[in-house]
Design a protein around this motif. Structure first.
Motif, PDB file in Angstrom:
ATOM      1  N   ARG A   5       0.812  -1.221   0.000  1.00 11.85           N
ATOM      2  CA  ARG A   5       0.000   0.000   0.000  1.00 11.85           C
ATOM      3  C   ARG A   5       0.847   1.272   0.000  1.00 11.85           C
ATOM      4  O   ARG A   5       0.322   2.360  -0.205  1.00 11.85           O
ATOM      5  CB  ARG A   5      -0.935   0.001   1.202  1.00 11.85           C
ATOM      6  CG  ARG A   5      -2.053  -0.993   1.047  1.00 11.85           C
ATOM      7  CD  ARG A   5      -3.063  -0.858   2.143  1.00 11.85           C
ATOM      8  NE  ARG A   5      -4.165  -1.766   1.880  1.00 11.85           N
ATOM      9  CZ  ARG A   5      -4.890  -2.352   2.819  1.00 11.85           C
ATOM     10  NH1 ARG A   5      -4.634  -2.102   4.091  1.00 11.85           N
ATOM     11  NH2 ARG A   5      -5.863  -3.166   2.492  1.00 11.85           N
ATOM     12  N   ARG A   8       2.218   3.420  -4.143  1.00 15.51           N
ATOM     13  CA  ARG A   8       1.609   4.582  -4.797  1.00 15.51           C
ATOM     14  C   ARG A   8       1.873   5.883  -4.050  1.00 15.51           C
ATOM     15  O   ARG A   8       2.277   6.872  -4.675  1.00 15.51           O
ATOM     16  CB  ARG A   8       0.110   4.364  -5.021  1.00 15.51           C
ATOM     17  CG  ARG A   8      -0.157   3.354  -6.094  1.00 15.51           C
ATOM     18  CD  ARG A   8      -1.586   3.256  -6.561  1.00 15.51           C
ATOM     19  NE  ARG A   8      -2.620   3.747  -5.678  1.00 15.51           N
ATOM     20  CZ  ARG A   8      -3.914   3.656  -5.930  1.00 15.51           C
ATOM     21  NH1 ARG A   8      -4.344   3.088  -7.026  1.00 15.51           N
ATOM     22  NH2 ARG A   8      -4.796   4.114  -5.087  1.00 15.51           N
ATOM     23  N   LEU A  28      -5.976  11.022  -7.905  1.00 15.92           N
ATOM     24  CA  LEU A  28      -5.538   9.643  -7.737  1.00 15.92           C
ATOM     25  C   LEU A  28      -4.284   9.441  -8.569  1.00 15.92           C
ATOM     26  O   LEU A  28      -4.021  10.188  -9.525  1.00 15.92           O
ATOM     27  CB  LEU A  28      -6.630   8.675  -8.182  1.00 15.92           C
ATOM     28  CG  LEU A  28      -7.935   8.711  -7.393  1.00 15.92           C
ATOM     29  CD1 LEU A  28      -8.962   7.808  -8.045  1.00 15.92           C
ATOM     30  CD2 LEU A  28      -7.699   8.309  -5.953  1.00 15.92           C
ATOM     31  N   GLY A  30      -3.416   7.332 -10.872  1.00 19.46           N
ATOM     32  CA  GLY A  30      -3.675   7.190 -12.312  1.00 19.46           C
ATOM     33  C   GLY A  30      -3.968   8.526 -12.970  1.00 19.46           C
ATOM     34  O   GLY A  30      -3.569   8.779 -14.109  1.00 19.46           O
ATOM     35  N   ASN A  59       1.323   1.170 -11.164  1.00 16.46           N
ATOM     36  CA  ASN A  59       0.001   1.522 -10.667  1.00 16.46           C
ATOM     37  C   ASN A  59      -0.982   0.361 -10.838  1.00 16.46           C
ATOM     38  O   ASN A  59      -1.804   0.110  -9.956  1.00 16.46           O
ATOM     39  CB  ASN A  59      -0.523   2.773 -11.370  1.00 16.46           C
ATOM     40  CG  ASN A  59      -1.807   3.269 -10.758  1.00 16.46           C
ATOM     41  OD1 ASN A  59      -1.983   3.266  -9.541  1.00 16.46           O
ATOM     42  ND2 ASN A  59      -2.718   3.714 -11.600  1.00 16.46           N
ATOM     43  N   SER A  60      -0.891  -0.345 -11.954  1.00 15.97           N
ATOM     44  CA  SER A  60      -1.778  -1.491 -12.167  1.00 15.97           C
ATOM     45  C   SER A  60      -1.561  -2.546 -11.090  1.00 15.97           C
ATOM     46  O   SER A  60      -2.514  -3.144 -10.594  1.00 15.97           O
ATOM     47  CB  SER A  60      -1.543  -2.105 -13.543  1.00 15.97           C
ATOM     48  OG  SER A  60      -1.970  -1.231 -14.541  1.00 15.97           O
ATOM     49  N   GLY A  63      -2.450  -0.804  -7.435  1.00 13.21           N
ATOM     50  CA  GLY A  63      -3.858  -0.452  -7.295  1.00 13.21           C
ATOM     51  C   GLY A  63      -4.705  -1.547  -6.689  1.00 13.21           C
ATOM     52  O   GLY A  63      -5.725  -1.273  -6.050  1.00 13.21           O
ATOM     53  N   GLN A  64      -4.288  -2.788  -6.842  1.00 11.61           N
ATOM     54  CA  GLN A  64      -5.084  -3.892  -6.298  1.00 11.61           C
ATOM     55  C   GLN A  64      -5.094  -3.904  -4.766  1.00 11.61           C
ATOM     56  O   GLN A  64      -5.924  -4.558  -4.147  1.00 11.61           O
ATOM     57  CB  GLN A  64      -4.588  -5.223  -6.848  1.00 11.61           C
ATOM     58  CG  GLN A  64      -3.192  -5.607  -6.408  1.00 11.61           C
ATOM     59  CD  GLN A  64      -2.710  -6.880  -7.064  1.00 11.61           C
ATOM     60  OE1 GLN A  64      -3.472  -7.817  -7.260  1.00 11.61           O
ATOM     61  NE2 GLN A  64      -1.435  -6.914  -7.417  1.00 11.61           N
ATOM     62  N   HIS A  66      -5.479  -1.111  -2.891  1.00  9.54           N
ATOM     63  CA  HIS A  66      -6.129   0.108  -2.419  1.00  9.54           C
ATOM     64  C   HIS A  66      -7.634   0.031  -2.641  1.00  9.54           C
ATOM     65  O   HIS A  66      -8.089  -0.351  -3.717  1.00  9.54           O
ATOM     66  CB  HIS A  66      -5.559   1.334  -3.149  1.00  9.54           C
ATOM     67  CG  HIS A  66      -4.145   1.615  -2.761  1.00  9.54           C
ATOM     68  ND1 HIS A  66      -3.826   2.469  -1.742  1.00  9.54           N
ATOM     69  CD2 HIS A  66      -2.971   1.147  -3.244  1.00  9.54           C
ATOM     70  CE1 HIS A  66      -2.506   2.517  -1.607  1.00  9.54           C
ATOM     71  NE2 HIS A  66      -1.970   1.711  -2.513  1.00  9.54           N
ATOM     72  N   ASP A  68      -9.691   2.394  -3.085  1.00 19.09           N
ATOM     73  CA  ASP A  68     -10.219   3.334  -4.073  1.00 19.09           C
ATOM     74  C   ASP A  68     -10.290   2.714  -5.460  1.00 19.09           C
ATOM     75  O   ASP A  68     -11.055   3.149  -6.309  1.00 19.09           O
ATOM     76  CB  ASP A  68      -9.438   4.652  -4.091  1.00 19.09           C
ATOM     77  CG  ASP A  68      -7.968   4.498  -4.441  1.00 19.09           C
ATOM     78  OD1 ASP A  68      -7.492   3.353  -4.593  1.00 19.09           O
ATOM     79  OD2 ASP A  68      -7.289   5.526  -4.558  1.00 19.09           O
ATOM     80  N   THR A  69      -9.495   1.671  -5.700  1.00 19.50           N
ATOM     81  CA  THR A  69      -9.507   1.007  -7.004  1.00 19.50           C
ATOM     82  C   THR A  69      -9.935  -0.459  -6.918  1.00 19.50           C
ATOM     83  O   THR A  69     -10.225  -1.070  -7.937  1.00 19.50           O
ATOM     84  CB  THR A  69      -8.120   1.081  -7.671  1.00 19.50           C
ATOM     85  OG1 THR A  69      -7.132   0.641  -6.742  1.00 19.50           O
ATOM     86  CG2 THR A  69      -7.802   2.502  -8.112  1.00 19.50           C
ATOM     87  N   ASN A  70      -9.972  -1.018  -5.709  1.00 18.24           N
ATOM     88  CA  ASN A  70     -10.347  -2.424  -5.526  1.00 18.24           C
ATOM     89  C   ASN A  70     -11.073  -2.586  -4.195  1.00 18.24           C
ATOM     90  O   ASN A  70     -10.427  -2.624  -3.149  1.00 18.24           O
ATOM     91  CB  ASN A  70      -9.109  -3.327  -5.560  1.00 18.24           C
ATOM     92  CG  ASN A  70      -9.455  -4.789  -5.384  1.00 18.24           C
ATOM     93  OD1 ASN A  70     -10.614  -5.185  -5.396  1.00 18.24           O
ATOM     94  ND2 ASN A  70      -8.436  -5.599  -5.192  1.00 18.24           N
TER      95      ASN A  70
END
Length: 99
Positions: A5, A8, A28, A30, A59-60, A63-64, A66, A68-70
């Motif tokens: 975590r 990012r 964010l 991205g 980021n891909s 992101g998993q 967080h 906010d994206t997952n």
């Protein structure tokens, strides 16, 4: 999970310090990458375009972990070797300013 975590926010902090006042705080990660890609030619942000592909890949992965994206971020299994690889890539971006 804490390390995963942290990727990012570390890169966001790097970009905020490399380009003070040029990257909006509320974006964010991205969206920060998109801002770099869409920056006008006379913007200092264009100097980071050489790392946007690498930032997108990192980021891909990151992101998993967080919410906010997952929404299921807490259930993602961390593979130590994979995490280490992405941490090293992120540190290389910060140290070298390139992929």
């Amino acid at each position: 999970m804490e390390v995963a975590r942290s990727i990012r926010p570390m890169l966001e902090g790097y970009l905020h310090r490399r380009f003070p006042g040029m990257v909006d705080i509320g974006l964010l990660f991205g969206q920060v990458i998109q801002a770099i890609d869409n920056a006008p030619q006379n913007s200092p942000l264009t100097h980071a375009r050489n790392i946007t592909a690498e930032l997108n890949e990192i980021n891909s992965y990151a992101g998993q972990f967080h919410h906010d994206t997952n929404p299921s971020a807490d259930q993602v299994q961390i593979i130590d070797g994979e995490l280490r690889q992405f941490v090293e890539r992120a540190i290389r971006v910060v140290h070298a300013g390139m992929a």
